[in-house]
Scaffold this motif. Structure first.
Motif, PDB file in Angstrom:
ATOM      1  N   LYS A  38       4.613  -6.020   9.149  1.00 58.36           N
ATOM      2  CA  LYS A  38       5.464  -5.042   9.180  1.00 58.36           C
ATOM      3  C   LYS A  38       4.864  -3.942   8.330  1.00 58.36           C
ATOM      4  O   LYS A  38       4.869  -2.654   8.648  1.00 58.36           O
ATOM      5  CB  LYS A  38       6.770  -5.357   8.615  1.00 58.36           C
ATOM      6  N   ASN A  39       4.522  -4.186   7.084  1.00 58.62           N
ATOM      7  CA  ASN A  39       3.978  -2.999   6.147  1.00 58.62           C
ATOM      8  C   ASN A  39       2.773  -3.983   5.557  1.00 58.62           C
ATOM      9  O   ASN A  39       2.642  -4.251   4.465  1.00 58.62           O
ATOM     10  CB  ASN A  39       4.854  -2.714   4.794  1.00 58.62           C
TER      11      ASN A  39
ATOM     12  N   GLY B  47      -3.300   4.460   5.907  1.00 62.71           N
ATOM     13  CA  GLY B  47      -2.333   3.596   5.495  1.00 62.71           C
ATOM     14  C   GLY B  47      -2.822   2.620   4.380  1.00 62.71           C
ATOM     15  O   GLY B  47      -2.035   1.896   3.427  1.00 62.71           O
TER      16      GLY B  47
END
Length: 239
Positions: free
Chosen positions: A45-46, A65
């Motif tokens: 998810k992250n 990211g």
């Protein structure tokens, strides 16, 4: 008595052998292919993605990211404290040095999973995965193809100014230039100025990558320097 001694020696040797195997396995890096690395990131998810290169390299281009630090960073402990040790960590660099070193450090201090990307940033961008770049490529794919089509013999050197192995290519290229002159077109493409064309080529997995074209067709593609001078000589002599 002799027989017992022989058995005892055999057992000792077996234990020593197993210990060596175990040590080697512990030292083995969790270096994975691009697809495995990408798939694992996509499953999170992250995702915790770390660019283990220097800050100058990171500023030029990186995986979207990702955060930037390595085991030599002044804020190493501060960056570690921000991470969740119970979740996987995904690490890359220009090659395998800094990323593998950081991977082993994280596993040593208690992280559950840590993975290094085989081929580093070259493999990620060269494999067409999404990335950030602070400027557009100076060379487009259309311009690249035009160079290939307009010259009989073209040697392409793809790398980065931050890549140690890439620096070893340069003196070899100078020798080749001196020998072949205008009969061989040499094109040098670096990650810092031309990330998009590297992505568009969809052929780069590691730096340096060397490609020799004859009349628009690839004669050879080398991942790494190897015996470049000899390979060029042999290929051009086979006209």
């Amino acid at each position: 008595m002799k027989k017992n001694k022989t058995i005892k020696n055999s057992i000792t040797m077996l234990i020593l052998f197993l210990s060596i195997i175990g040590f080697a396995q512990n030292e083995k890096s969790n270096t994975v292919s691009l697809e495995v690395f990408y798939t694992k990131i996509q499953s999170q998810k992250n995702p915790q993605v770390i660019d283990a290169r220097g800050p100058e390299e990171f500023a030029l281009n990186h995986i979207i990211g990702s955060i930037n630090f390595n085991s030599q960073s002044a804020d190493y402990n501060k960056q570690i404290a921000k991470l969740d040790q119970s979740k996987p960590v995904f690490i890359y660099s220009i090659g395998a040095g800094r990323s593998v070193q950081l991977e082993k450090e994280l596993l040593k201090i208690g992280f559950s999973e840590a993975y290094t990307l085989e081929g580093g940033i070259a493999n990620w961008i060269g494999g067409g995965k999404p990335f950030f770049a602070n400027s557009k490529s100076k060379l487009t794919l259309a311009e690249y193809k035009k160079i290939i089509s307009e010259n009989n013999d073209v040697l392409v050197d793809i790398g980065s100014k931050y890549c140690g192995a890439c620096k070893k290519v340069k003196p070899v290229l100078e020798t080749i230039k001196a020998q072949y002159g205008d009969n061989l077109k040499i094109v040098e493409i670096d990650l810092e100025d031309n990330p998009q064309v590297i992505a568009d080529l969809k052929t780069v997995k590691v730096f340096p990558t060397l490609i020799l074209y004859k009349k628009g067709k690839i004669v050879f593609k080398k991942d790494g320097l190897g015996d470049l001078k000899n390979d060029v000589d042999v290929a051009l002599a086979s006209k």
